[in-house]
Design a protein around this motif. Sequence first.
Motif, PDB file in Angstrom:
ATOM      1  N   ASP A 130      32.138  47.928  35.219  1.00 60.63           N
ATOM      2  CA  ASP A 130      32.599  48.576  34.291  1.00 60.63           C
ATOM      3  C   ASP A 130      33.695  47.893  33.334  1.00 60.63           C
ATOM      4  OD1 ASP A 130      35.084  50.662  33.147  1.00 60.63           O
ATOM      5  OD2 ASP A 130      33.032  51.780  33.650  1.00 60.63           O
ATOM      6  N   SER A 131      33.586  48.064  32.132  1.00 58.09           N
ATOM      7  CA  SER A 131      34.554  47.222  31.290  1.00 58.09           C
ATOM      8  C   SER A 131      35.965  47.410  31.431  1.00 58.09           C
ATOM      9  CB  SER A 131      34.206  47.329  29.694  1.00 58.09           C
ATOM     10  OG  SER A 131      34.432  48.748  29.465  1.00 58.09           O
ATOM     11  N   ARG A 132      36.341  48.733  31.951  1.00 56.22           N
ATOM     12  CA  ARG A 132      37.688  48.951  32.548  1.00 56.22           C
ATOM     13  C   ARG A 132      38.013  48.360  33.567  1.00 56.22           C
ATOM     14  NH1 ARG A 132      36.534  55.234  32.079  1.00 56.22           N
ATOM     15  NH2 ARG A 132      34.808  54.452  33.195  1.00 56.22           N
ATOM     16  N   PHE A 133      37.247  47.935  34.580  1.00 57.71           N
ATOM     17  CA  PHE A 133      37.769  47.254  35.664  1.00 57.71           C
ATOM     18  C   PHE A 133      37.457  45.789  35.752  1.00 57.71           C
ATOM     19  CE2 PHE A 133      36.061  47.377  40.479  1.00 57.71           C
ATOM     20  CZ  PHE A 133      37.485  47.398  40.829  1.00 57.71           C
ATOM     21  N   LYS A 134      36.616  45.475  34.869  1.00 57.11           N
ATOM     22  CA  LYS A 134      36.337  43.853  34.911  1.00 57.11           C
ATOM     23  C   LYS A 134      37.431  42.774  34.671  1.00 57.11           C
ATOM     24  CE  LYS A 134      32.710  40.713  32.475  1.00 57.11           C
ATOM     25  NZ  LYS A 134      31.682  40.884  31.731  1.00 57.11           N
ATOM     26  N   PRO A 135      38.616  43.238  33.812  1.00 54.03           N
ATOM     27  CA  PRO A 135      39.558  42.330  33.833  1.00 54.03           C
ATOM     28  C   PRO A 135      40.333  42.084  35.286  1.00 54.03           C
ATOM     29  CG  PRO A 135      39.851  43.620  32.151  1.00 54.03           C
ATOM     30  CD  PRO A 135      38.784  44.107  32.979  1.00 54.03           C
ATOM     31  N   LEU A 136      40.551  43.341  35.945  1.00 53.40           N
ATOM     32  CA  LEU A 136      41.214  42.953  37.325  1.00 53.40           C
ATOM     33  C   LEU A 136      40.280  42.419  38.126  1.00 53.40           C
ATOM     34  CD1 LEU A 136      43.514  43.937  39.267  1.00 53.40           C
ATOM     35  CD2 LEU A 136      42.130  46.115  39.683  1.00 53.40           C
ATOM     36  N   ILE A 137      38.996  42.501  38.199  1.00 57.26           N
ATOM     37  CA  ILE A 137      37.945  41.846  39.024  1.00 57.26           C
ATOM     38  C   ILE A 137      38.168  40.264  38.858  1.00 57.26           C
ATOM     39  CG2 ILE A 137      35.709  41.246  39.732  1.00 57.26           C
ATOM     40  CD1 ILE A 137      36.796  43.746  41.186  1.00 57.26           C
ATOM     41  N   SER A 138      38.010  39.885  37.566  1.00 59.84           N
ATOM     42  CA  SER A 138      38.342  38.592  37.187  1.00 59.84           C
ATOM     43  C   SER A 138      39.682  37.999  37.671  1.00 59.84           C
ATOM     44  CB  SER A 138      38.378  38.222  35.604  1.00 59.84           C
ATOM     45  OG  SER A 138      38.642  36.947  35.264  1.00 59.84           O
ATOM     46  N   GLU A 139      40.558  38.891  37.566  1.00 61.46           N
ATOM     47  CA  GLU A 139      42.030  38.070  38.070  1.00 61.46           C
ATOM     48  C   GLU A 139      42.150  38.056  39.552  1.00 61.46           C
ATOM     49  OE1 GLU A 139      44.650  37.154  36.736  1.00 61.46           O
ATOM     50  OE2 GLU A 139      44.393  37.655  34.767  1.00 61.46           O
ATOM     51  N   VAL A 140      41.481  39.033  40.331  1.00 59.65           N
ATOM     52  CA  VAL A 140      41.189  39.092  41.799  1.00 59.65           C
ATOM     53  C   VAL A 140      40.724  37.845  42.238  1.00 59.65           C
ATOM     54  CG1 VAL A 140      40.278  40.345  43.618  1.00 59.65           C
ATOM     55  CG2 VAL A 140      41.765  41.618  42.103  1.00 59.65           C
ATOM     56  N   VAL A 141      39.322  37.558  41.662  1.00 63.66           N
ATOM     57  CA  VAL A 141      38.723  36.607  42.127  1.00 63.66           C
ATOM     58  C   VAL A 141      39.510  34.986  41.895  1.00 63.66           C
ATOM     59  CG1 VAL A 141      36.570  35.141  41.670  1.00 63.66           C
ATOM     60  CG2 VAL A 141      36.398  37.537  41.854  1.00 63.66           C
ATOM     61  N   SER A 142      40.176  34.993  40.599  1.00 63.65           N
ATOM     62  CA  SER A 142      40.791  34.017  40.372  1.00 63.65           C
ATOM     63  C   SER A 142      41.883  33.628  41.545  1.00 63.65           C
ATOM     64  CB  SER A 142      41.417  33.974  38.932  1.00 63.65           C
ATOM     65  OG  SER A 142      42.058  32.907  38.680  1.00 63.65           O
ATOM     66  N   PHE A 143      42.596  34.865  41.861  1.00 58.71           N
ATOM     67  CA  PHE A 143      43.634  34.911  42.630  1.00 58.71           C
ATOM     68  C   PHE A 143      43.312  34.090  44.018  1.00 58.71           C
ATOM     69  CE2 PHE A 143      46.681  36.969  45.976  1.00 58.71           C
ATOM     70  CZ  PHE A 143      47.707  36.346  45.538  1.00 58.71           C
ATOM     71  N   ALA A 144      42.196  34.944  44.455  1.00 59.53           N
ATOM     72  CA  ALA A 144      41.613  34.714  45.828  1.00 59.53           C
ATOM     73  C   ALA A 144      41.144  33.135  45.810  1.00 59.53           C
ATOM     74  CB  ALA A 144      40.336  35.505  46.208  1.00 59.53           C
ATOM     75  N   GLN A 145      40.473  32.541  44.857  1.00 60.12           N
ATOM     76  CA  GLN A 145      40.282  31.092  44.861  1.00 60.12           C
ATOM     77  C   GLN A 145      41.481  30.100  44.707  1.00 60.12           C
ATOM     78  OE1 GLN A 145      37.848  31.294  40.990  1.00 60.12           O
ATOM     79  NE2 GLN A 145      35.830  31.310  42.288  1.00 60.12           N
ATOM     80  N   SER A 146      42.338  30.492  44.161  1.00 61.61           N
ATOM     81  CA  SER A 146      43.584  29.854  44.229  1.00 61.61           C
ATOM     82  C   SER A 146      44.058  29.514  45.540  1.00 61.61           C
ATOM     83  CB  SER A 146      44.937  30.206  43.221  1.00 61.61           C
ATOM     84  OG  SER A 146      45.209  31.248  43.405  1.00 61.61           O
ATOM     85  N   ILE A 147      44.336  30.978  46.111  1.00 61.90           N
ATOM     86  CA  ILE A 147      44.958  30.913  47.412  1.00 61.90           C
ATOM     87  C   ILE A 147      43.855  30.044  48.588  1.00 61.90           C
ATOM     88  CG2 ILE A 147      45.300  32.461  49.545  1.00 61.90           C
ATOM     89  CD1 ILE A 147      47.377  32.622  47.197  1.00 61.90           C
ATOM     90  N   CYS A 148      42.620  30.341  48.514  1.00 59.60           N
ATOM     91  CA  CYS A 148      41.758  29.463  49.475  1.00 59.60           C
ATOM     92  C   CYS A 148      41.765  28.048  48.955  1.00 59.60           C
ATOM     93  CB  CYS A 148      40.187  30.100  49.143  1.00 59.60           C
ATOM     94  SG  CYS A 148      40.260  31.615  49.935  1.00 59.60           S
ATOM     95  N   TYR A 149      41.669  27.545  47.736  1.00 59.01           N
ATOM     96  CA  TYR A 149      41.643  26.196  47.346  1.00 59.01           C
ATOM     97  C   TYR A 149      42.750  25.755  47.531  1.00 59.01           C
ATOM     98  CZ  TYR A 149      37.291  27.560  45.027  1.00 59.01           C
ATOM     99  OH  TYR A 149      35.736  27.931  44.748  1.00 59.01           O
ATOM    100  N   ASP A 150      44.027  26.081  47.340  1.00 62.74           N
ATOM    101  CA  ASP A 150      45.244  25.356  47.063  1.00 62.74           C
ATOM    102  C   ASP A 150      46.279  25.516  48.211  1.00 62.74           C
ATOM    103  OD1 ASP A 150      44.487  24.705  44.540  1.00 62.74           O
ATOM    104  OD2 ASP A 150      45.553  26.350  43.397  1.00 62.74           O
ATOM    105  N   VAL A 151      46.064  26.773  49.016  1.00 65.57           N
ATOM    106  CA  VAL A 151      46.673  27.054  50.312  1.00 65.57           C
ATOM    107  C   VAL A 151      46.034  26.899  51.470  1.00 65.57           C
ATOM    108  CG1 VAL A 151      48.462  28.711  51.163  1.00 65.57           C
ATOM    109  CG2 VAL A 151      48.257  28.560  48.531  1.00 65.57           C
TER     110      VAL A 151
END
Length: 141
Positions: free
Chosen positions: A66-87
Amino acid sequence: MKEQEKKVEQTVIFGDVVWSQDLDSIDNESLIDYAYTLYEQQSSVKKSNRLGFQSPSLPTNPDVVDSRFKPLISEVVSFAQSICYDVLYKDPDKSKLTFGVDAWANINPKYAYNQPHIHGGNTLLSIVYYAQTPDNCGQFY
């Protein structure tokens, strides 16, 4: 204009690590509207929630979310990737890491809560986003 770098804070609570980040770019009103649309259209799933509403699993694939949910999902995936890759893994072979996202919406009015629970299976991170809260709430126990 270059996007402002987001500060990630790390806290250790009883041996567990909690990372937090403010997401000022998320339109909370749209998320709240989406959650209440789900509430009106669907029955609550009964898991750890008591006296509140929990939606069934939500589509998270970028092609159907859903377009209302898409920005949050994008941020969540980006956040999870940064934690996994960098930490957690520090420069892993990124081609071997895949991300799956399970998501749902909760509406917890006064006196509603979620019981302590564990996200099992292959869960590496659990992420919570609060679109709306009263003042001085949201303490983790």
